[in-house]
Design an enzyme around this catalytic site. Structure first.
Site, PDB file in Angstrom:
ATOM      1  N   ARG A 235       1.021  -1.145   0.097  1.00 30.61           N
ATOM      2  CA  ARG A 235       0.131   0.098  -0.084  1.00 30.61           C
ATOM      3  C   ARG A 235       0.901   1.092   0.363  1.00 30.61           C
ATOM      4  NH1 ARG A 235      -3.630  -2.315  -2.291  1.00 30.61           N
ATOM      5  NH2 ARG A 235      -5.647  -2.480  -1.489  1.00 30.61           N
ATOM      6  N   GLU A 264      -2.857   7.671  -6.029  1.00 28.01           N
ATOM      7  CA  GLU A 264      -3.102   6.572  -7.068  1.00 28.01           C
ATOM      8  C   GLU A 264      -4.392   7.767  -8.251  1.00 28.01           C
ATOM      9  OE1 GLU A 264      -3.866   2.395  -6.522  1.00 28.01           O
ATOM     10  OE2 GLU A 264      -1.532   2.649  -5.293  1.00 28.01           O
ATOM     11  N   HIS A 282      -0.325  -0.411 -10.169  1.00 29.74           N
ATOM     12  CA  HIS A 282      -1.571  -0.987  -8.794  1.00 29.74           C
ATOM     13  C   HIS A 282      -1.681  -2.597  -9.329  1.00 29.74           C
ATOM     14  CE1 HIS A 282      -3.818  -0.835  -5.400  1.00 29.74           C
ATOM     15  NE2 HIS A 282      -3.509  -2.154  -5.587  1.00 29.74           N
TER      16      HIS A 282
HETATM   17  P1  NAD Z   1      -2.294 -10.788   5.211  1.00 32.94           P
HETATM   18  O1  NAD Z   1      -3.168  -9.857   6.044  1.00 32.94           O
HETATM   19  O2  NAD Z   1      -2.279 -11.803   4.988  1.00 32.94           O
HETATM   20  O3  NAD Z   1      -0.603 -10.270   5.691  1.00 32.94           O
HETATM   21  C1  NAD Z   1      -0.328  -8.758   6.390  1.00 32.94           C
HETATM   22  C2  NAD Z   1       0.885  -9.297   7.329  1.00 32.94           C
HETATM   23  O4  NAD Z   1       1.085  -7.968   8.080  1.00 32.94           O
HETATM   24  C3  NAD Z   1       0.241  -9.696   8.447  1.00 32.94           C
HETATM   25  O5  NAD Z   1       1.259 -11.138   8.655  1.00 32.94           O
HETATM   26  C4  NAD Z   1       0.362  -9.219   9.493  1.00 32.94           C
HETATM   27  O6  NAD Z   1       0.577 -10.229  10.973  1.00 32.94           O
HETATM   28  C5  NAD Z   1       1.904  -7.853   9.187  1.00 32.94           C
HETATM   29  N1  NAD Z   1       1.755  -6.841  10.194  1.00 32.94           N
HETATM   30  C6  NAD Z   1       0.963  -5.932  10.008  1.00 32.94           C
HETATM   31  N2  NAD Z   1       1.420  -5.540  11.309  1.00 32.94           N
HETATM   32  C7  NAD Z   1       2.617  -4.934  10.831  1.00 32.94           C
HETATM   33  C8  NAD Z   1       3.676  -4.345  11.337  1.00 32.94           C
HETATM   34  N3  NAD Z   1       2.959  -2.862  12.287  1.00 32.94           N
HETATM   35  N4  NAD Z   1       5.061  -4.790  10.841  1.00 32.94           N
HETATM   36  C9  NAD Z   1       4.912  -6.131  10.277  1.00 32.94           C
HETATM   37  N5  NAD Z   1       3.747  -6.581   9.073  1.00 32.94           N
HETATM   38  C10 NAD Z   1       2.451  -6.628   9.607  1.00 32.94           C
HETATM   39  O7  NAD Z   1      -2.720  -9.724   3.812  1.00 32.94           O
HETATM   40  P2  NAD Z   1      -1.846 -10.072   2.775  1.00 32.94           P
HETATM   41  O8  NAD Z   1      -3.067 -10.862   1.007  1.00 32.94           O
HETATM   42  O9  NAD Z   1      -0.513 -10.681   2.579  1.00 32.94           O
HETATM   43  O10 NAD Z   1      -1.353  -8.547   1.904  1.00 32.94           O
HETATM   44  C11 NAD Z   1      -0.536  -7.803   2.451  1.00 32.94           C
HETATM   45  C12 NAD Z   1      -0.302  -6.576   1.965  1.00 32.94           C
HETATM   46  O11 NAD Z   1      -0.430  -6.653   0.253  1.00 32.94           O
HETATM   47  C13 NAD Z   1      -1.828  -5.540   1.992  1.00 32.94           C
HETATM   48  O12 NAD Z   1      -1.849  -4.400   1.736  1.00 32.94           O
HETATM   49  C14 NAD Z   1      -2.734  -5.900   0.882  1.00 32.94           C
HETATM   50  O13 NAD Z   1      -3.660  -4.752   0.733  1.00 32.94           O
HETATM   51  C15 NAD Z   1      -1.546  -5.869  -0.110  1.00 32.94           C
HETATM   52  N6  NAD Z   1      -1.758  -5.969  -1.798  1.00 32.94           N
HETATM   53  C16 NAD Z   1      -1.490  -5.841  -2.485  1.00 32.94           C
HETATM   54  C17 NAD Z   1      -1.818  -5.670  -4.491  1.00 32.94           C
HETATM   55  C18 NAD Z   1      -1.615  -5.026  -5.184  1.00 32.94           C
HETATM   56  O14 NAD Z   1      -2.258  -5.163  -5.554  1.00 32.94           O
HETATM   57  N7  NAD Z   1      -0.295  -4.502  -5.271  1.00 32.94           N
HETATM   58  C19 NAD Z   1      -2.183  -7.120  -4.060  1.00 32.94           C
HETATM   59  C20 NAD Z   1      -1.974  -8.458  -2.565  1.00 32.94           C
HETATM   60  C21 NAD Z   1      -2.048  -7.705  -1.681  1.00 32.94           C
HETATM   61  C1  MLT Z   2      -6.003  -5.821  -2.839  1.00 32.67           C
HETATM   62  O1  MLT Z   2      -5.330  -5.488  -1.461  1.00 32.67           O
HETATM   63  O2  MLT Z   2      -6.243  -6.999  -2.706  1.00 32.67           O
HETATM   64  C2  MLT Z   2      -4.963  -5.435  -3.884  1.00 32.67           C
HETATM   65  O3  MLT Z   2      -4.728  -3.956  -4.230  1.00 32.67           O
HETATM   66  C3  MLT Z   2      -5.181  -5.993  -5.235  1.00 32.67           C
HETATM   67  C4  MLT Z   2      -6.800  -5.294  -5.127  1.00 32.67           C
HETATM   68  O4  MLT Z   2      -6.373  -3.708  -5.968  1.00 32.67           O
HETATM   69  O5  MLT Z   2      -8.053  -5.407  -5.948  1.00 32.67           O
END
Ligand code: NAD
Ligand code: MLT
Length: 321
Positions: A235, A264, A282
């Site tokens: 993010r 964005e 993204h």
């Molecule tokens: P998830 O909830 O499975 O994992 C997140 C992890 O972050 C958890 O293990 C949590 O304990 C940890 N966390 C929370 N606070 C923390 C801190 N202060 N320091 C370190 N770790 C901490 O989520 P996910 O599915 O693995 O997604 C991770 C991130 O990626 C989210 O922000 C999600 O929105 C983003 N994401 C982005 C895209 C994209 O299109 N770029 C796609 C998928 C997910």
């Molecule tokens: C997510 O948090 O799952 C990602 O940002 C992916 C999306 O854009 O949907």
């Protein structure tokens, strides 16, 4: 006969999946994307359920008078575009699709990592412009280098698995994951300062919140190894973009790969335009497989909640009774 259950889809989802869901006949589905934020409150209150991706911002204002609305489904993982407190106060359940796009996000992260190591986008753009610059794009191997993963959830773990496959040393920081679990995943646990100091590449995989906004600020960047590289496919607000720009400008960091931004789309003349920055719009979850998976999953979850009260992967309290 009771009124049909109505579901609004307000962001683009996989069209074939939406078509299949709409024609199932169990619920009435309306696709209306690009709704003016000022119109959103009046629109959402006419539906029992709503499905969003990251484009629609479901604000407290949109939920102040929820009308028929009982559930919001997020086709993806991050729910930072939905005001969860306002949803809870309005008795609206919010659900997401944890894991549905983790592999896509992890593969994108690894693509960014190897692109950073070998300057792939810069070299490819230069060659297309007619320049054969073999010396300018001397790269670095990732084998034997240290990758620091901040956030050991679904995406972070998939990244660790793949980085180990490329023979990287993998460090991890996550206050909610025990050292024993990290070790089982082949990840050496570290405090955040130690991870920043030891890593050649740092990659972020945690949610944005009041606590994590600008986690990577000027002090954290200063604590990174000179010549290290930063990847953010989680993010935008996790990184202080002005501090990152200064560190790239001064040469303290050798590069950054960003898929997400504080605003964005970002200003193309700002951080994104810097030579050491690789930027994608993204795209982390943008694979056909992931988009089919999250669309199908969230449509079913929202429908099931409305038809029989089953709440799966709710991220706020489910109203009783
Ligand atoms: P998830 O909830 O499975 O994992 C997140 C992890 O972050 C958890 O293990 C949590 O304990 C940890 N966390 C929370 N606070 C923390 C801190 N202060 N320091 C370190 N770790 C901490 O989520 P996910 O599915 O693995 O997604 C991770 C991130 O990626 C989210 O922000 C999600 O929105 C983003 N994401 C982005 C895209 C994209 O299109 N770029 C796609 C998928 C997910
Ligand atoms: C997510 O948090 O799952 C990602 O940002 C992916 C999306 O854009 O949907």
């Amino acid at each position: 006969m009771s009124d049909p259950v109505r579901i609004l889809i307000s962001d683009p989802l996989d069209p074939e999946t939406v078509e299949r869901f709409s024609s199932s006949g169990d619920v009435e589905v309306v696709v209306q994307t690009g709704i003016d934020p000022a119109e959103l409150p009046a629109v959402v209150r006419q539906y029992h359920g709503m499905v969003v991706r990251s484009g629609t911002r479901v604000t407290a204002e949109a939920l102040a008078d929820p009308g028929l609305l009982r559930v919001i489904g997020r086709a993806g993982s991050g729910v930072d575009n939905i005001d969860l407190d306002a949803a809870t106060a309005a008795g609206v359940v919010v659900m997401n699709t944890p894991g549905g796009n983790s592999v896509a996000a992890a593969e994108h992260t690894l693509a960014l990592l190897t692109s950073l190591a070998r300057h792939l986008p810069q070299a490819a753009t230069d060659l297309k412009a007619g320049n054969w610059n073999r010396k300018r794009y001397m790269g670095t191997e990732v084998t034997g280098k240290t990758l620091g993963i901040v956030g050991l959830g679904r995406v972070g773990r998939e990244v660790a698995l793949r980085a180990r496959g490329m023979h990287m040393e993998v460090l991890g920081y996550d206050p909610y994951v025990s050292d024993a679990v990290a070790a089982e995943l082949g990840i050496a646990p570290r405090t955040l300062p130690d991870l920043l100091a030891e890593s050649d590449f740092v990659t972020l995989h945690l949610p944005i919140s009041g606590d994590t906004r600008h986690l990577i600020d000027a002090a954290a960047i200063a604590a990174m190894k000179p010549g290290a590289r930063l990847i953010n496919c989680a993010r935008g607000g996790l990184v202080d973009e002005a501090a990152l720009a200064s560190a790239l400008e001064s040469g303290h960091l050798a590069g950054a790969a960003l898929d997400v931004f504080e605003a964005e789309p970002p200003d193309p003349d700002g951080l994104v335009g810097m030579p050491g920055v690789i930027a994608t719009p993204h795209l982390g979850a943008s694979t056909r497989e992931a988009q089919i998976r999250v669309a199908a999953e969230i449509c079913e979850k929202v429908k099931n909640y409305l038809l029989d009260g089953t709440a799966r992967d709710a991220v706020n309290p489910v109203p009783k009774g």
